[in-house]
Motif scaffolding. Structure first.
Motif, PDB file in Angstrom:
ATOM      1  N   ILE A  97      -2.860  -9.772  -2.086  1.00  0.00           N
ATOM      2  CA  ILE A  97      -1.925  -8.938  -2.835  1.00  0.00           C
ATOM      3  C   ILE A  97      -1.141  -8.079  -1.859  1.00  0.00           C
ATOM      4  N   GLU A 139       2.055  -2.699  -2.007  1.00  0.00           N
ATOM      5  CA  GLU A 139       2.677  -1.999  -3.132  1.00  0.00           C
ATOM      6  C   GLU A 139       1.984  -2.332  -4.454  1.00  0.00           C
ATOM      7  N   SER A 140       1.708  -3.619  -4.662  1.00  0.00           N
ATOM      8  CA  SER A 140       1.042  -4.023  -5.904  1.00  0.00           C
ATOM      9  C   SER A 140      -0.380  -3.486  -5.970  1.00  0.00           C
ATOM     10  N   SER A 177      -0.171   0.072  -6.880  1.00  0.00           N
ATOM     11  CA  SER A 177       0.173   0.233  -8.301  1.00  0.00           C
ATOM     12  C   SER A 177      -1.034   0.032  -9.207  1.00  0.00           C
ATOM     13  N   TRP A 199       3.331   3.432  -6.244  1.00  0.00           N
ATOM     14  CA  TRP A 199       3.534   2.823  -4.936  1.00  0.00           C
ATOM     15  C   TRP A 199       3.324   3.821  -3.799  1.00  0.00           C
ATOM     16  N   LYS A 222       0.900   2.993  -0.745  1.00  0.00           N
ATOM     17  CA  LYS A 222       0.996   1.658  -0.147  1.00  0.00           C
ATOM     18  C   LYS A 222       0.487   1.620   1.293  1.00  0.00           C
TER      19      LYS A 222
END
Length: 317
Positions: free
Chosen positions: A224, A227-228, A231, A237, A240
């Motif tokens: 992954i 950022e994801s 989240s 974000w 990150k």
């Protein structure tokens, strides 16, 4: 317009200083070569200090540099000949994945890779390097063709992930990637996989099972994106950088965990600073491995590949 990241600001400042000193010297006709030389030495040392100590998030940024070489760039620089092949013979030709027969240093190979695109129009045409199921089925068709003619396979990985749209799922995105993992595991020809940019999730893994798996120095490879991950864990974000460190997604992390076979060095400042030098390193690694892998019989290749991936991971009871 050159792209400069926040951590590169000291480098940009020194380059600006050198330009100003040169302008003053030209205008006043005063010899300022000593000052320029001192600033250039400081610049080179600053580059070494910064680029040799990049964090996980900074390497993610480097892997996304808009001027970073992509699959077609490497094909042009390392291949003597290239014949592109199209289509999955079922739905259509997915432009996010490209491939075809090529000659590298006199060796005939099948080259397959993600292509993101260099400008807005091309990125839309290539779907930002995010393949649909037909892209992975095209890749598999080309791999099976290479197997038929006993030619090695080289894959160049650079994607934000497989396309997550509803239509992709309807056409069997998960099945297409899973089928590639299965078939690549038992492919009876040498397979060399190189992460040249972003290596995200199943989109990267769909062409990432090989006898040798490498990452270029300023790339990342993970289930992954930071950022994801941020989240999901923090609903924002903003974390990150923390997520990038926790994911252990750099080449050094992946090598330490036994998930890749090596790291291909890049020129100081990244592959985009000297694409030819970066391509030369990639070509040298490919040719070296083709010599080693080409000497093995088919049964040994498959057995060692399966054994290699079977040993990955740690279980604590």
């Amino acid at each position: 317009m050159n792209t400069t990241f926040d951590f590169e600001k000291p480098i940009a400042d020194l380059q600006t200083q050198i330009e100003k000193v040169n302008q003053v010297a030209e205008k006043t006709k005063v010899d300022m070569s000593a000052t320029v030389r001192e600033l250039e030495e400081k610049l080179e040392q600053t580059k070494v200090d910064i680029y040799n100590n990049l964090t996980g998030w900074q390497k993610v940024q480097m892997s996304r540099h808009p001027e970073r070489p992509q699959t077609f760039d490497y094909i042009e620089m390392i291949c003597d000949e290239f014949v592109e092949l199209h289509g999955d013979r079922t739905v259509k030709d997915d432009k996010a994945i490209v491939g075809g027969f090529a000659s590298i240093g006199g060796e005939s190979v099948m080259v397959i890779g993600h292509q993101k695109g260099k400008n807005t129009k091309e990125r839309q045409y290539r779907n930002f390097g995010m393949a649909n199921p037909e892209g992975y089925r095209k890749a598999l068709r080309l791999m099976k063709m290479a197997e038929k003619f006993n030619k090695p396979v080289v894959t160049l990985i650079d994607t934000m992930g497989a396309f997550p749209g509803l239509e992709a799922e309807e056409r069997g995105q998960g099945e297409a990637i899973a089928r590639n993992l299965l078939e690549m595991s038992v492919l009876k020809v040498p397979v060399i996989c190189i992460v040249i940019g972003e290596g995200a999730s199943g989109g990267a893994l769909g062409i990432g099972i090989g006898d040798r798996v490498y990452m270029m120095e300023n790339t990342w490879y993970s289930v992954i994106s930071p950022e994801s991950c941020s989240s999901i864990l923090w609903r924002s974000w903003d974390h990150k950088e923390r997520a990038a460190e926790a994911l252990k997604l750099t080449g050094n992390d992946m090598l330490a965990n036994g998930l890749i076979d090596g790291i291909i060095p890049e020129p100081v400042g990244g592959a985009h600073q000297n694409p030819e030098a970066a391509a030369a390193n990639v070509k040298a690694q490919i040719l070296a491995d083709l010599t080693i892998l080409g000497a093995k019989d088919k049964e040994t290749l498959v057995a060692e590949r399966i054994d290699k991936f079977s040993k990955m991971g740690v279980v604590n009871e």
